[in-house]
Design an enzyme around this catalytic site. Structure first.
Site, mmCIF file in Angstrom:
data_model
loop_
_atom_site.group_PDB
_atom_site.id
_atom_site.type_symbol
_atom_site.label_atom_id
_atom_site.label_comp_id
_atom_site.label_asym_id
_atom_site.label_seq_id
_atom_site.Cartn_x
_atom_site.Cartn_y
_atom_site.Cartn_z
ATOM 1 N N SER A 288 0.859 -1.188 0.000
ATOM 2 C CA SER A 288 0.000 0.000 0.000
ATOM 3 C C SER A 288 0.890 1.231 0.000
ATOM 4 C CB SER A 288 -0.868 0.039 1.263
ATOM 5 O OG SER A 288 -0.086 0.418 2.385
ATOM 6 N N ASP A 289 0.329 2.369 -0.386
ATOM 7 C CA ASP A 289 1.043 3.599 -0.096
ATOM 8 C C ASP A 289 0.850 3.883 1.401
ATOM 9 O OD1 ASP A 289 2.530 5.890 -0.254
ATOM 10 O OD2 ASP A 289 1.502 6.689 -1.995
ATOM 11 N N TRP A 290 1.610 4.834 1.884
ATOM 12 C CA TRP A 290 1.680 5.180 3.312
ATOM 13 C C TRP A 290 0.276 5.464 3.876
ATOM 14 C CZ3 TRP A 290 6.480 6.383 5.935
ATOM 15 C CH2 TRP A 290 6.335 7.031 7.168
ATOM 16 N N ALA A 292 -2.436 4.061 3.341
ATOM 17 C CA ALA A 292 -3.540 3.996 2.368
ATOM 18 C C ALA A 292 -4.645 3.052 2.811
ATOM 19 C CB ALA A 292 -3.009 3.595 1.005
#
Ligand code: NOJ
Length: 731
Positions: A288-290, A292
């Protein structure tokens, strides 16, 4: 400290070798990766699995003095660590904890944002795209991988291949511009550069294609905002560079923050599973992005962490970056039967696969070497300098004011970027250190030593209204034969969470440029930025203008070589320079309007300031006839095209030939033209070179529909190079 770490690493290695007879399959380096994965997975407890899909981070600016304290917080079972440290000793300690203190001894995958270099900083990716030098982008990533691995970092969150067409969005700086094909080619070069041909080599690093998918469509260029993306645009514009990167073997993919027409990218089964896995056969993992996963609550598709976790994991998001939602929610979801454990198993499998492929079980530690061996080696600086010089785009050069002529004996170097190290590195500067950076002032002084004196002061800040230094700058300008103004954006004006409503420089900079130009001295503006800039406020008053982007560690030397003429500018824009933000969208590969000459703004010209592909040189290139080997082709055949380009000026140069295809009538309207191939070659003065493109109908003439199915339709196509057009028929 150093000796001890190496000794430990050798000991662990030999202990492993001695126990070959009864070692479990997953510890056997000779066993096939898939067998090792299955063997290890079968031994894991639920807690161990949950930890594998979890990535943690600790603080910032770690240094060797507080390793002990930070170390206490690191769980030996953690799957991945995102950390900011150049200390190999720290990473070795972390790994030792995992290897020695966890039951199964699974190494930790250590990741970091190595976006355009680790310690040697290369130009920002947007600048690299303007260099059109695929090989050098690959080399820069190779160097970044070596410097990272020698520091204990295995995994970079790069390349970003978001096709970006709104210059207000700060992250245009991190990608390769507005064209899907160019993003794809550069993305592939980056993946191959980072990963090499074998991920288990000690200088290879796992790449991560991001942000999957559509992040660049953030409404109004506001970062993290909603994205409205039609299925047609998804397939035609956003997905192609990812597909190219996946097919080139990218080890991982990062899910994006954006909400794609109602289904957030980080909970999107269609993109992460149906497209990425089922259609493209991706066997790496998605991180995932940070935060997310947690943000799915803010995006309105999850009521609580557990629901966010369930949606993300079942959609195909394997590893949770830092928000800790997976770790906290998975045990409960599995215990109450909401989530079958097999779904978690599949995510763990993908993560373990990469760890085995990277050889981390055999070589979890890194040799602790001094900085002088790890970083900024002469060849790294050379690539940084060459790539920076190639990335710079000469936008205006009235009466050939550049290169600097012999009669110029004094140059006034002014502006906030003149003696600036930090901002030359751009956003996401990895572990770049300002002291390593060659400023423009230093570069010019070295290059013009004995030929011209360089006098300098900033004269003006990046913003604000302090005019107190204008008079001094004006005096220096008046005493000089040439004025070079180093203007632009601070590094944090682009990148993540750095959207700007206006593309113009702050008023004080525009005023300063005009004031200096009005001294009557020939005036050159060097524009350092992470995005296209609205230059209307000063362009007509200056003699020359060059986009130098954020060129990195060797930026000052690169600029100096271009100004002196040692290197001939060869950059071309990978993104359109609009007149102003209000003129957007104004990308080159848009579709034709129903009434092409009507419907334009009454109060703004129609054409952009500088189009995609624009860029001047100190020499002139003339293009011959665009030749096709024949004018018809069938499916399955290839069609060769060529054009001769002559350097008919007086200095050697490099020219990039851009090959466009258009399909004037099709069942789905097509962009007015689409880049399908490019090539850059050196052409000595007075010589010619032939550029070739072999058209493959399936690859170059087909197009996707809204479901991703490709169509190849018979009919007339147009091939275009530098304004020359020829038609051919697919029959
Ligand atoms: C957020 C950014 O969007 C992403 O590109 C980056 O890789 C992660 N943070 C990790 O720092």
């Amino acid at each position: 400290m150093m000796k001890r770490a190496i000794a430990v690493s050798l000991l662990v290695g030999s202990a492993c070798l001695c126990s070959c007879a009864d070692q479990p399959v997953y510890r056997d380096p000779e066993a096939p990766v898939e067998r090792r994965v299955e063997d290890l997975l079968a031994r894991m407890t639920l807690e161990e699995k949950v930890m594998q899909v979890t990535q943690w981070t600790y603080g910032k600016n770690m240094n060797v003095n507080n390793v002990e304290q930070e170390m206490k917080a690191v769980s030996p079972m953690i799957g991945s660590l995102l950390y900011r440290s150049t200390s190999a000793a720290f990473y070795n300690q972390v790994q030792r904890k995992a290897i020695e203190e966890s039951r199964l001894g699974i190494p930790i995958l250590c990741g970091f944002d190595v976006i355009h270099g680790y310690r040697t900083i290369f130009p920002i990716p947007l600048g690299q795209a303007c260099a059109w030098d695929v090989e050098k982008t690959g080399e820069s990533c190779r160097i970044a991988a070596r410097e990272s691995r020698l520091s204990g970092v295995h995994w970079t969150f790069s390349p970003m291949v978001d096709v970006a067409r709104d210059a207000r969005w700060g992250r245009v700086s991190e990608g390769y511009g507005e064209d899907p094909y160019l993003n794809g080619v550069m993305g592939v070069a980056a993946v191959r550069g980072y990963q090499g041909d074998d991920l288990s080599k000690s200088d290879a690093m796992a790449a991560c294609l991001k942000h999957f998918v559509g992040y660049a469509y953030s409404e109004g260029g506001r970062d993290y905002h909603y994205t409205e993306i039609s299925p047609q645009s998804l397939w035609e514009t956003a997905l192609p560079p990812f597909e190219m990167g996946v097919k080139a073997g990218a080890a991982t993919v990062m899910s994006a923050f954006n909400d794609i027409s109602g289904i957030p990218a980080s909970a999107n089964r269609y993109t992460m599973t149906e497209i990425l896995r089922d259609r493209w056969g991706f066997d790496g993992f998605v991180v995932s992005d940070w935060n997310a996963v947690e943000q799915l609550k803010a995006q309105g598709v999850a009521a609580d962490d557990a629901e966010a976790c369930l949606k993300a994991l079942t959609a195909g998001l394997d590893m949770d970056m830092v928000d800790d939602v997976y770790r906290r929610s998975l045990p409960g979801l599995i215990a109450d039967g909401t989530l079958p454990e097999e779904v978690l198993d599949e995510a763990v499998r993908r993560i373990l696969r990469l760890k085995f492929r990277m050889g981390l079980f055999e070589h979890p530690y890194v040799e602790e070497l001094p900085d002088s061996v790890r970083y900024l080696r002469p060849e790294a600086r050379a690539v940084a300098r060459e790539l920076a010089a190639e990335s710079m785009v000469l936008l205006k050069n009235k009466e050939a004011v550049l290169p600097v002529r012999g009669e110029v004996k004094r140059i006034a170097l002014l502006g906030p970027m003149a003696d600036n190290r930090v901002d030359l590195m751009g956003s996401w500067w990895g572990q770049g250190v300002a002291d390593d950076v060659v400023t423009i002032l230093e570069g010019l002084r070295a290059e013009f030593a004995g030929k011209a004196e360089i006098v300098s002061c900033a004269g003006c800040g990046f913003d604000g209204d302090d005019r107190s230094q204008f008079a001094r700058a004006r005096a220096l300008a008046r005493q000089s034969d040439l004025v070079v103004l180093c203007m632009g954006e601070k590094r944090n004006w682009s990148g993540e969470n750095a959207s700007r409503a206006s593309l113009a420089l702050p008023a004080i900079q525009e005023e300063f440029i005009r004031e200096m130009a009005r001294t009557g001295r020939p005036t050159v503006v060097l524009l350092s930025s992470g995005r296209p800039v609205d230059v209307r406020g000063f362009e007509s008053e200056v003699d020359a203008l060059m986009a130098i982007w954020q060129p990195g560690t060797e930026g000052g030397n690169a600029v100096a070589q271009l100004l002196s003429g040692k290197v001939n500018p060869s950059g071309r824009l990978a993104i359109t320079f609009p007149l102003c933000a209000e003129q957007q969208p104004v990308y080159y590969n848009r579709r034709q309007a129903a009434r092409p000459r009507s419907g334009r703004y009454q109060n703004l010209p129609h054409d952009p300031m500088y189009p995609f592909g624009y860029g001047l040189s100190y020499t002139t290139f003339s293009y011959g006839t665009l030749r096709l080997e024949r004018t018809t082709l069938h499916r399955g055949e290839r069609l060769a095209a060529e054009i001769e380009v002559t350097n008919d000026g007086t200095c050697d140069g490099k020219e990039t030939v851009l090959w466009y295809v258009s399909d004037p009538v099709a069942s789905i309207s097509r962009p007015m033209r689409e880049l399908r191939h490019f090539e850059k070659q050196s052409i000595p003065a007075g010589e010619s070179r032939v550029f070739r493109f072999e058209i493959d109908p399936e690859r170059d003439l087909s197009f996707p529909d809204a479901t991703g199915e490709r169509h190849l339709e018979n009919g007339t196509f147009v091939l275009e190079v530098n304004g020359r057009r020829v038609e051919f028929e697919l029959i």
